[in-house]
Design an enzyme around this catalytic site. Sequence first.
Site, short mmCIF file in Angstrom:
data_model
loop_
_atom_site.label_atom_id
_atom_site.label_comp_id
_atom_site.label_asym_id
_atom_site.label_seq_id
_atom_site.Cartn_x
_atom_site.Cartn_y
_atom_site.Cartn_z
CG HIS A 187 -1.88 -1.06 1.38
ND1 HIS A 187 -1.81 -2.03 2.35
CD2 HIS A 187 -2.98 -1.33 0.64
CE1 HIS A 187 -2.84 -2.86 2.21
NE2 HIS A 187 -3.55 -2.47 1.18
CD GLN A 215 -14.27 -5.04 -1.14
OE1 GLN A 215 -14.47 -3.84 -1.31
NE2 GLN A 215 -13.11 -5.62 -1.44
O1 PAF Z 1 -8.37 -3.93 -2.87
C1 PAF Z 1 -8.98 -3.45 -1.91
O2 PAF Z 1 -8.42 -3.22 -0.84
C2 PAF Z 1 -10.47 -3.19 -2.02
O3 PAF Z 1 -11.08 -4.12 -2.85
C3 PAF Z 1 -10.79 -1.75 -2.48
C4 PAF Z 1 -10.29 -1.48 -3.88
C5 PAF Z 1 -10.20 -0.77 -1.50
C6 PAF Z 1 -12.32 -1.56 -2.48
O4 PAF Z 1 -12.87 -1.78 -1.22
#
Ligand code: PAF
Length: 279
Positions: free
Chosen positions: A37, A61
Amino acid sequence: MIVIKDIITLKQQLNNNRKTNKSIGFVPTMGALHAGHISLIDESNAHNDVTVCSIFVNPTQFNNPEDLKKYPKTIEADIDKLEKANCTFLFLPEVDEMYQTGETIEQYNLGNLETILEGKYRPGHFQGVCIIVEKLLNAVEPDVLYLGRKDYQQCMVINKMMSDKKMTTILQICDTVREDDGLAMSSRNMRLNQVERKQALRIIESLKLIKDNIKQGDITELKKRSTFFLETNGYKVDYIEIADAETLALQNEWDGKRKLVALVAAYLNEVRLIDNIVL
Ligand code: PAF
């Protein structure tokens, strides 16, 4: 770094920056931040005046509620890492800031991306990703969105959503950041014990097995060999696939020219690991 919890304040702050022609880079995350990140934050800082990072564990998700419950939360350490990386804004909303009760949820047309690979094993996952990424992009309105190639299919899904919505934000996909021994960085790695951490290397080895042995012609046996390699090393394999790197169409034969990507998802006990390499 300024921490903001609501969309109105975020928009105000970013509009002030836009008035002085400052460019805005955006890195969406679900927290539990690692060097992967931070490399996206660095990339954004290198090419923009302002970097916004969001931390939001997006419930829509997660097709598996247990996975959502177990998702690591390390907010203080995350803030510390973002401060050190010179991130300008952290957007840290609660669930009710991003989702209103009774709101109509859009269905995105994701074509075959919805039903193959991650789409097959995590039904609804990419719809949830599109919902939240569209909301976040509407809130931040960045010049550039930074995503990591580790989530190869996610990058393609978001790219499709953005182009279907005719968004002007540029999508910048950055290379997967790996530990020194080759393990792709992931927030899920925190859940591996010492023994599993060593076993986790079999994931990248299963992909290298494909990369080192792929030949023109039938490639189904190679996929089976790689799957067998993981299974005999204690994994439960969701998939090992070879796909067209541009469309993600799954391939059983190779003409020796087409650009391909090998992708894997497999469980090491309770932890589901994914990775990919372009061949
Ligand atoms: O990859 C992730 O961490 C998540 O899928 C995202 C893109 C932040 C969406 O919640």
